[in-house]
Design a protein around this motif. Structure first.
Motif, PDB file in Angstrom:
ATOM      1  N   HIS A  62      -5.272  -0.142  -1.831  1.00 13.86           N
ATOM      2  CA  HIS A  62      -5.414  -1.194  -2.835  1.00 13.86           C
ATOM      3  C   HIS A  62      -5.178  -2.529  -2.139  1.00 13.86           C
ATOM      4  O   HIS A  62      -4.048  -2.865  -1.770  1.00 13.86           O
ATOM      5  CB  HIS A  62      -4.393  -0.973  -3.963  1.00 13.86           C
ATOM      6  N   LYS A  63      -6.265  -3.296  -1.959  1.00 15.97           N
ATOM      7  CA  LYS A  63      -6.170  -4.563  -1.240  1.00 15.97           C
ATOM      8  C   LYS A  63      -6.316  -5.726  -2.207  1.00 15.97           C
ATOM      9  O   LYS A  63      -7.139  -5.681  -3.140  1.00 15.97           O
ATOM     10  CB  LYS A  63      -7.230  -4.635  -0.143  1.00 15.97           C
ATOM     11  N   VAL A  64      -5.515  -6.775  -1.970  1.00 15.02           N
ATOM     12  CA  VAL A  64      -5.446  -7.905  -2.898  1.00 15.02           C
ATOM     13  C   VAL A  64      -5.464  -9.210  -2.105  1.00 15.02           C
ATOM     14  O   VAL A  64      -4.759  -9.342  -1.098  1.00 15.02           O
ATOM     15  CB  VAL A  64      -4.165  -7.844  -3.750  1.00 15.02           C
ATOM     16  N   VAL A  65      -6.268 -10.165  -2.567  1.00 16.00           N
ATOM     17  CA  VAL A  65      -6.233 -11.525  -2.033  1.00 16.00           C
ATOM     18  C   VAL A  65      -5.905 -12.458  -3.194  1.00 16.00           C
ATOM     19  O   VAL A  65      -6.546 -12.416  -4.250  1.00 16.00           O
ATOM     20  CB  VAL A  65      -7.574 -11.927  -1.389  1.00 16.00           C
ATOM     21  N   VAL A  66      -4.868 -13.293  -2.994  1.00 19.73           N
ATOM     22  CA  VAL A  66      -4.361 -14.170  -4.049  1.00 19.73           C
ATOM     23  C   VAL A  66      -4.400 -15.619  -3.569  1.00 19.73           C
ATOM     24  O   VAL A  66      -3.918 -15.935  -2.484  1.00 19.73           O
ATOM     25  CB  VAL A  66      -2.909 -13.798  -4.426  1.00 19.73           C
ATOM     26  N   GLN A  99       2.201  22.548  -2.917  1.00 20.88           N
ATOM     27  CA  GLN A  99       2.445  22.487  -1.478  1.00 20.88           C
ATOM     28  C   GLN A  99       1.154  22.072  -0.744  1.00 20.88           C
ATOM     29  O   GLN A  99       0.079  22.064  -1.313  1.00 20.88           O
ATOM     30  CB  GLN A  99       2.924  23.850  -0.970  1.00 20.88           C
ATOM     31  N   LYS A 100       1.323  21.709   0.538  1.00 21.74           N
ATOM     32  CA  LYS A 100       0.195  21.352   1.401  1.00 21.74           C
ATOM     33  C   LYS A 100      -0.602  20.175   0.828  1.00 21.74           C
ATOM     34  O   LYS A 100      -1.837  20.170   0.829  1.00 21.74           O
ATOM     35  CB  LYS A 100      -0.748  22.550   1.597  1.00 21.74           C
ATOM     36  N   ILE A 101       0.105  19.168   0.368  1.00 19.66           N
ATOM     37  CA  ILE A 101      -0.536  17.962  -0.155  1.00 19.66           C
ATOM     38  C   ILE A 101      -0.563  16.898   0.936  1.00 19.66           C
ATOM     39  O   ILE A 101       0.448  16.636   1.585  1.00 19.66           O
ATOM     40  CB  ILE A 101       0.211  17.419  -1.391  1.00 19.66           C
ATOM     41  N   ASP A 102      -1.718  16.286   1.135  1.00 21.46           N
ATOM     42  CA  ASP A 102      -1.862  15.169   2.069  1.00 21.46           C
ATOM     43  C   ASP A 102      -2.289  13.948   1.254  1.00 21.46           C
ATOM     44  O   ASP A 102      -3.452  13.837   0.843  1.00 21.46           O
ATOM     45  CB  ASP A 102      -2.902  15.502   3.138  1.00 21.46           C
ATOM     46  N   SER A 103      -1.338  13.043   1.020  1.00 21.48           N
ATOM     47  CA  SER A 103      -1.609  11.907   0.143  1.00 21.48           C
ATOM     48  C   SER A 103      -1.238  10.596   0.840  1.00 21.48           C
ATOM     49  O   SER A 103      -0.154  10.469   1.412  1.00 21.48           O
ATOM     50  CB  SER A 103      -0.816  12.042  -1.164  1.00 21.48           C
ATOM     51  N   PHE A 104      -2.160   9.643   0.786  1.00 19.73           N
ATOM     52  CA  PHE A 104      -1.959   8.332   1.407  1.00 19.73           C
ATOM     53  C   PHE A 104      -2.066   7.250   0.343  1.00 19.73           C
ATOM     54  O   PHE A 104      -2.985   7.270  -0.485  1.00 19.73           O
ATOM     55  CB  PHE A 104      -3.010   8.094   2.487  1.00 19.73           C
ATOM     56  N   GLN A 105      -1.132   6.312   0.384  1.00 15.90           N
ATOM     57  CA  GLN A 105      -1.201   5.172  -0.534  1.00 15.90           C
ATOM     58  C   GLN A 105      -0.692   3.926   0.173  1.00 15.90           C
ATOM     59  O   GLN A 105       0.376   3.947   0.796  1.00 15.90           O
ATOM     60  CB  GLN A 105      -0.343   5.418  -1.786  1.00 15.90           C
ATOM     61  N   GLU A 106      -1.461   2.846   0.090  1.00 14.00           N
ATOM     62  CA  GLU A 106      -1.018   1.582   0.675  1.00 14.00           C
ATOM     63  C   GLU A 106      -1.559   0.418  -0.143  1.00 14.00           C
ATOM     64  O   GLU A 106      -2.724   0.408  -0.541  1.00 14.00           O
ATOM     65  CB  GLU A 106      -1.470   1.451   2.129  1.00 14.00           C
ATOM     66  N   ASN A 107      -0.687  -0.553  -0.380  1.00 10.14           N
ATOM     67  CA  ASN A 107      -1.052  -1.782  -1.076  1.00 10.14           C
ATOM     68  C   ASN A 107      -0.881  -2.945  -0.095  1.00 10.14           C
ATOM     69  O   ASN A 107       0.229  -3.247   0.331  1.00 10.14           O
ATOM     70  CB  ASN A 107      -0.160  -1.974  -2.309  1.00 10.14           C
ATOM     71  N   ARG A 108      -1.986  -3.576   0.285  1.00  7.86           N
ATOM     72  CA  ARG A 108      -1.954  -4.701   1.225  1.00  7.86           C
ATOM     73  C   ARG A 108      -2.336  -5.977   0.488  1.00  7.86           C
ATOM     74  O   ARG A 108      -3.372  -6.030  -0.180  1.00  7.86           O
ATOM     75  CB  ARG A 108      -2.916  -4.458   2.389  1.00  7.86           C
ATOM     76  N   ASN A 109      -1.492  -6.991   0.624  1.00  5.58           N
ATOM     77  CA  ASN A 109      -1.678  -8.236  -0.108  1.00  5.58           C
ATOM     78  C   ASN A 109      -1.766  -9.418   0.849  1.00  5.58           C
ATOM     79  O   ASN A 109      -0.917  -9.571   1.741  1.00  5.58           O
ATOM     80  CB  ASN A 109      -0.503  -8.456  -1.065  1.00  5.58           C
ATOM     81  N   THR A 133       2.447  -4.243   1.937  1.00  3.50           N
ATOM     82  CA  THR A 133       2.635  -5.417   2.784  1.00  3.50           C
ATOM     83  C   THR A 133       2.204  -6.659   2.016  1.00  3.50           C
ATOM     84  O   THR A 133       1.242  -6.617   1.240  1.00  3.50           O
ATOM     85  CB  THR A 133       1.809  -5.319   4.083  1.00  3.50           C
ATOM     86  N   ILE A 134       2.931  -7.739   2.230  1.00  2.00           N
ATOM     87  CA  ILE A 134       2.589  -9.035   1.641  1.00  2.00           C
ATOM     88  C   ILE A 134       2.685 -10.070   2.757  1.00  2.00           C
ATOM     89  O   ILE A 134       3.718 -10.173   3.431  1.00  2.00           O
ATOM     90  CB  ILE A 134       3.540  -9.424   0.493  1.00  2.00           C
ATOM     91  N   GLY A 135       1.636 -10.812   2.977  1.00  2.00           N
ATOM     92  CA  GLY A 135       1.683 -11.803   4.041  1.00  2.00           C
ATOM     93  C   GLY A 135       0.580 -12.822   3.923  1.00  2.00           C
ATOM     94  O   GLY A 135      -0.294 -12.729   3.051  1.00  2.00           O
ATOM     95  N   GLN A 136       0.656 -13.821   4.816  1.00  2.00           N
ATOM     96  CA  GLN A 136      -0.382 -14.833   4.891  1.00  2.00           C
ATOM     97  C   GLN A 136      -1.221 -14.593   6.139  1.00  2.00           C
ATOM     98  O   GLN A 136      -0.964 -13.666   6.911  1.00  2.00           O
ATOM     99  CB  GLN A 136       0.259 -16.223   4.917  1.00  2.00           C
ATOM    100  N   LEU A 137      -2.224 -15.410   6.333  1.00  2.88           N
ATOM    101  CA  LEU A 137      -3.035 -15.297   7.535  1.00  2.88           C
ATOM    102  C   LEU A 137      -2.170 -15.556   8.765  1.00  2.88           C
ATOM    103  O   LEU A 137      -1.314 -16.433   8.772  1.00  2.88           O
ATOM    104  CB  LEU A 137      -4.189 -16.300   7.480  1.00  2.88           C
ATOM    105  N   ASP A 138      -2.412 -14.770   9.800  1.00  5.08           N
ATOM    106  CA  ASP A 138      -1.645 -14.893  11.034  1.00  5.08           C
ATOM    107  C   ASP A 138      -2.089 -16.150  11.789  1.00  5.08           C
ATOM    108  O   ASP A 138      -3.260 -16.263  12.189  1.00  5.08           O
ATOM    109  CB  ASP A 138      -1.882 -13.653  11.898  1.00  5.08           C
TER     110      ASP A 138
END
Length: 439
Positions: free
Chosen positions: A312-316, A335-345, A374-379
């Motif tokens: 889930h990607k977000v630009v604010v 059992q044997k579940i492979d689950s990935f979740q990431e929220n990048r802001n 993760t929450i951040g600004q442009l590098d």
């Protein structure tokens, strides 16, 4: 003795008195009426709603769309996707539009059209309003009370849709604020395959609320690719309830793109119904100004051997506010579940706000699950590097923002939709370039 919860009257309770009379949905109407009148309108004192304030909308004098003095739609052909020239269903303010729709056939075993015309279909009788399981939710029963038309898609065993099906929901200008209640039912039988492009587009700048409810059933070895694009206008409230049930060896891949609405609340859910399933619940949110985009998702693993993915990607930018609460449930015997979740802001302004809460609830011990945010600004170093290669500062920031957002839409199967979303990302990055990264 437990006392029943006191239900405070709300705009939805008031408007429910205008429920359309129809024999098609009498049973659904009765249950929805009971549920609505035992459920309160959400407020910020409820944990699940503490970051999302609906008060500005509760003060709006909404009427049913039939009484709002809605104006005709014009030039809607510009929203057609060419791949669906024989497989398009158009709804204006929730009402089916036969003259704009195109049902030319998608091969043997594929049936689609206005839900009202398929009220007696076996799939409708078996699944409509039976799959929604949103607890203490007022929006699903309100939709159940008010909808008349909707999108119906059914694939027989082994059927393959020869083209993507476009579900085009348009919202027109009006003299008064109104509420629309789109509905959709998708049933894919064993070994069937379909791609669905669901769109919500505001044609003017008037105030309206739309409450779409979508129920999906993917049976054994079925494959469903579901793209949801929300382009409501900047005065709209969008509250959606999409839910999918996935059986053994089936796949359901959902991609939600949030661009519009003053306030949107999306609550996608996927429920595993047997072993060996694969599902995706990705999202991209691009907001600015004073927009609020709230996503509360659930991935419910109930059986062993499943792969699930959520990026889930977000630009604010501006004073916009993003909320994300993603829940992963792994039940005791799963059992044997492979689950990935990431929220990048990505924050482009100092006034933007992000609240994020990825959640894992695991009751099994042989699983591979990860989640993060993760929450951040442009590098600044990346900006400087691109400047050293000849780019201006503005162009460097535009390119980096564009690249950040583009990852989510790489899996779009339909060429014109892929191009549309690339153009939308480019338009956003071009309009929201900022010259100062930090305060």
């Amino acid at each position: 003795m437990a006392h029943p919860t006191r239900v405070e009257p709300s705009i939805l309770h008031r408007l429910s008195k205008h429920s359309p009379e129809t024999e098609n949905w009498a049973g659904i109407r009765e249950k929805s009426f009971q549920d609505l009148n035992t459920t309160n309108f959400p407020h910020k004192r409820i944990e699940e709603w503490r970051f999302t304030d609906l008060k500005p909308f509760t003060r709006t004098d909404f009427v049913p769309f039939s009484e709002a003095g809605t104006l005709p739609a014009a030039d809607i052909e510009q929203y057609y996707i060419p791949e669906s020239d024989r497989s398009r269903l158009v709804f204006i303010n929730g009402t089916y539009q036969e003259k704009y729709s195109s049902i030319g056939g998608l091969g043997n075993g594929v049936t689609f059209g206005n839900l009202a015309d398929y009220a007696d279909h076996k799939a409708t009788e078996e699944y409509l309003n039976k799959l929604v399981n949103y607890e203490n939710d007022i929006f699903v029963p309100f939709n159940g009370l008010m909808f008349e038309d909707g999108a119906f898609i059914h694939l027989e065993k082994g059927a393959k849709a020869e083209a993507p099906i476009q579900i085009l929901n348009l919202y027109t200008d009006s003299k008064q604020a109104y509420i629309a209640t789109p509905r959709m039912l998708v049933v894919a039988e064993e070994e069937s395959d379909v791609t669905i492009i669901e769109e919500h587009i505001g044609l003017s700048e008037n105030t309206y609320m739309t409450i779409p409810v979508c129920e999906v059933k993917a049976k054994q070895k079925a494959h469903i690719h579901h793209v949801r694009i929300q382009r409501d206008n900047r005065s709209a409230l969008h509250v959606s309830r999409p839910i999918a049930y996935v059986e053994k060896n089936a796949e359901y891949h959902s991609y939600t793109i949030t661009l519009g609405a003053k306030l949107s609340r999306n609550e996608p859910r996927v429920v595993q119904e047997d072993e060996e399933v694969d599902f995706t619940l990705d999202g991209l949110v691009l907001i600015d100004g004073d927009q609020i985009a709230d996503t509360h998702s659930v991935m419910d693993h109930r059986f062993s051997h499943a792969n699930s993915h959520q990026l889930h990607k977000v630009v604010v930018n501006g004073k916009a506010h993003s909320i994300f609460n993603g829940k992963i449930f792994v039940r005791r015997d799963a059992q044997k579940i492979d689950s990935f979740q990431e929220n990048r802001n990505l924050l482009l302004s100092v006034d933007g706000l992000v609240n994020t809460k990825p959640q894992l609830e695991i009751f099994a011990d042989d699983v591979l699950c990860s989640h993060g945010a993760t929450i951040g600004q442009l590098d600044p170093e990346e900006v400087f590097y691109l400047q050293s290669r000849g780019m201006t500062e503005e162009k460097a920031k535009e390119v980096l923002t564009y690249a950040f957002a583009l990852e989510t839409i790489e899996n779009m199967k339909v060429e014109s939709v892929h191009k549309l979303l690339i153009d939308e990302v480019y338009r956003y990055t071009k309009a929201n370039n900022v010259t100062k990264i930090t305060a």
